[in-house]
Design an enzyme around this catalytic site. Structure first.
Site, short mmCIF file in Angstrom:
data_model
loop_
_atom_site.label_atom_id
_atom_site.label_comp_id
_atom_site.label_asym_id
_atom_site.label_seq_id
_atom_site.Cartn_x
_atom_site.Cartn_y
_atom_site.Cartn_z
N ASN A 1 0.80 -1.23 0.00
CA ASN A 1 0.00 0.00 0.00
C ASN A 1 0.83 1.28 0.00
OD1 ASN A 1 1.04 -0.04 2.55
ND2 ASN A 1 -0.86 0.51 3.58
N LYS A 55 4.24 3.86 -1.27
CA LYS A 55 4.77 4.48 -2.48
C LYS A 55 5.96 3.67 -2.99
CE LYS A 55 2.11 7.82 -2.87
NZ LYS A 55 1.35 7.93 -4.12
N LYS A 73 6.28 1.60 -5.81
CA LYS A 73 6.14 0.39 -6.62
C LYS A 73 6.48 0.68 -8.08
CE LYS A 73 1.79 -0.18 -5.25
NZ LYS A 73 1.60 0.84 -4.18
N THR A 74 5.83 1.69 -8.62
CA THR A 74 6.10 2.06 -10.01
C THR A 74 7.46 2.76 -10.14
OG1 THR A 74 3.77 2.25 -10.58
CG2 THR A 74 5.31 3.50 -11.94
N ARG A 77 18.16 2.24 -15.15
CA ARG A 77 19.42 1.54 -14.93
C ARG A 77 19.73 0.58 -16.09
NH1 ARG A 77 19.16 -0.82 -9.04
NH2 ARG A 77 20.61 0.76 -8.26
N PHE A 96 -8.77 4.95 -15.51
CA PHE A 96 -9.55 4.27 -14.49
C PHE A 96 -9.54 4.92 -13.11
CE2 PHE A 96 -9.18 0.92 -11.15
CZ PHE A 96 -10.47 0.46 -11.20
N TRP A 140 -12.17 4.83 -9.35
CA TRP A 140 -13.30 4.11 -8.77
C TRP A 140 -14.62 4.77 -9.08
CZ3 TRP A 140 -12.35 -0.64 -8.05
CH2 TRP A 140 -11.03 -1.00 -7.83
N GLU A 164 1.03 -1.77 -12.80
CA GLU A 164 -0.34 -1.88 -12.28
C GLU A 164 -1.10 -3.08 -12.86
OE1 GLU A 164 -2.19 2.11 -12.44
OE2 GLU A 164 -1.11 2.32 -10.55
#
Lengths: 189, 189
Positions: free
Chosen positions: B28, B30, B32-33, B42, B83, B85, B120
């Site tokens: 949950n 920050k 990840k991307t 790199r 997208f 919700w 994602e």
């Protein structure tokens, strides 16, 4: 792995304050430095003035990020002796870290950058080579819009307390331990 | 924040197996991307052939990573309708995700890349728009040296089980909730 909110895809609400953030990527997992590099890449894409300082890593090392940065004319300033736990001259490691911090301080206070990354800066803090109070005092004086990203394990509590955004990268599964796979170029360095 | 090992600065031991890894950045927090983008940066620095596919994000969005990638001639393929919700046409969101997955599959099996990022991709898996078995079956057939990095919350257990390297980005402190600060360009998009 389940989480409880769907916030990520919702528009951000609340007052639209703009300010430079102090960001800390810590924990025992992968992705602390790479996430900082991702920000560097992204910010560079927006023509922001970015700079990365690496602690501990060897001054002459040709990691993938350094090769990429050279191609893009992004400055990565590494000052270290390739520190490992087998280093013979720990005094030199410490001295280099302190020297690097003095350079970083000037950069932070200069107002010449939009994003500054202090890669593996938590180690000099954790081991007491650089006083945490000195780091926080400097961050308090940073230009309002400057983002500072600090990476590394063992982020001191005072720094976590002071920072705006703190993420712990937690190792869930790691191929070196489990499968005996070595670090892969490109992916990890 | 304390951790128990000092492995990070030790040389990697064990057999020197080289193989492309399946990497999952979930949780949950920050990063990840951005960690995936850091790898892209790199690996690009090492002249590896990199490609990023974004799910859900709007096809025409001009995020910082897209601007940077364009400057570097790195392909970022976004196929989505932005997208959220509140989306009215969920069927369209699903259809676009499935369409994007078919394109990814071809890329994964093509042997034309060294690093592929599926940004994602966990969401289409989590919501059942793309069967997890289909994803794993495709990953099983990937070229031996190809690295595939999958990002997003709610990584399905079967995927975590199958992956080589899994990191959970855990939110420790988040400025939007606590200080009402909005997402900052460069830092986050």
């Amino acid at each position: 792995m389940a989480t409880d909110t769907k916030r990520e895809h919702q528009p951000v609400k609340g007052p639209r304050i703009r300010k430079g953030l102090v960001v800390v990527n810590t924990g025992n997992g992968k992705g602390k430095t790479t996430a900082a590099l991702g920000v560097l890449f992204r910010a560079w894409g927006r023509d922001m003035r970015v700079k990365m300082f690496q602690f501990l890593k060897h001054t002459g090392a040709r990691f993938g990020e350094k090769r990429a940065a050279e191609k893009l004319d992004i400055e990565i300033n590494a000052l270290g002796d390739g520190f490992t736990w087998r280093s013979k001259d720990m005094q030199r490691t410490e001295d280099l870290a302190r020297e690097q911090w003095e350079i970083c301080k000037q950069a932070i206070l200069s107002d010449e950058h939009d994003v500054i990354i202090l890669d593996e800066f938590t180690y000099p803090l954790h081991y007491g080579w650089v006083p945490v109070e000195d780091a926080i005092e400097t961050l308090k004086q940073k230009p309002h819009m400057l983002h500072v990203i600090i990476t590394g394990r063992y982020a001191p509590d005072e720094l976590v307390e002071f920072a705006d955004l703190v993420t712990e990268m937690r190792e869930i599964k790691h191929p070196y331990k489990e499968q005996g796979i070595k670090a892969q170029p490109g992916l990890e360095f």
